[in-house]
Design a protein around this motif. Sequence first.
Motif, PDB file in Angstrom:
ATOM      1  N   GLY A 226       8.397  17.357  24.873  1.00  0.00           N
ATOM      2  CA  GLY A 226       9.217  18.288  24.121  1.00  0.00           C
ATOM      3  C   GLY A 226       9.296  17.876  22.660  1.00  0.00           C
TER       4      GLY A 226
ATOM      5  N   SER B 267      12.611  28.513  26.161  1.00  0.00           N
ATOM      6  CA  SER B 267      12.106  27.148  26.119  1.00  0.00           C
ATOM      7  C   SER B 267      12.539  26.387  27.367  1.00  0.00           C
ATOM      8  CB  SER B 267      12.626  26.412  24.884  1.00  0.00           C
ATOM      9  OG  SER B 267      12.182  25.064  24.900  1.00  0.00           O
TER      10      SER B 267
ATOM     11  N   VAL C  68      14.471  22.849  20.311  1.00  0.00           N
ATOM     12  CA  VAL C  68      13.150  22.953  19.710  1.00  0.00           C
ATOM     13  C   VAL C  68      13.321  22.694  18.215  1.00  0.00           C
ATOM     14  CG1 VAL C  68      12.278  24.572  21.434  1.00  0.00           C
ATOM     15  CG2 VAL C  68      13.348  25.460  19.360  1.00  0.00           C
TER      16      VAL C  68
ATOM     17  N   TRP D 292       5.582  31.693  24.493  1.00  0.00           N
ATOM     18  CA  TRP D 292       5.133  30.785  23.452  1.00  0.00           C
ATOM     19  C   TRP D 292       3.649  30.979  23.198  1.00  0.00           C
ATOM     20  CZ3 TRP D 292       8.454  27.687  20.773  1.00  0.00           C
ATOM     21  CH2 TRP D 292       9.746  27.596  21.271  1.00  0.00           C
TER      22      TRP D 292
ATOM     23  N   GLU E 267       7.840  23.854  20.309  1.00  0.00           N
ATOM     24  CA  GLU E 267       8.393  23.514  21.619  1.00  0.00           C
ATOM     25  C   GLU E 267       7.903  22.134  22.046  1.00  0.00           C
ATOM     26  OE1 GLU E 267       9.453  25.357  25.884  1.00  0.00           O
ATOM     27  OE2 GLU E 267       7.372  25.637  25.277  1.00  0.00           O
TER      28      GLU E 267
END
Length: 160
Positions: free
Chosen positions: A3, A26, A31, A113, A149
């Motif tokens: 992450g 997410s 993020v 994403w 992310e």
Amino acid sequence: MLGARELTIIWGDTPSYWTWTSQPHSRFPEVAELRFVWWLEVKGTIETITLSPNTKYAAYFVFKLKSSGVTGFKDRHVELNVSAHGIASSGARRVSLDYEDEPRHVRERGDGWMEVEMGEFLNEYGDDGTVDCILKEIEGYLKRGLIIEGIELRPKDVGS
């Protein structure tokens, strides 16, 4: 997946350059959102012992560009590099993070994403070593609107 909080983001803890926020789709509580920088460098490191031995992996930078206020990514390239045990896998790649510039490199994921392949490597023995995944853009123009992310490592089919 590493992450954004597990990555080394240059000036990532400087609120005037980056903010830490949540995103509805997410898998992580936070993020990194780029406010503005001229020098962009993101690095993720993982121990090879946590990966399967005798397996070819690809590393993917997982990100979004904000719907408005994005600067510095259209018609511009970032450098992507993956190295295992200190040896670069296949040399640095230069790609744009703008989907319209690079539709063959930047892909939409099913989770909302985008991703771009950073490189690949063979985790031949799975012993004690590290894999470094680096995204860099240091040409000195203003960049803003990138949301990170993380970096995902996935086994890669030998045929792909």
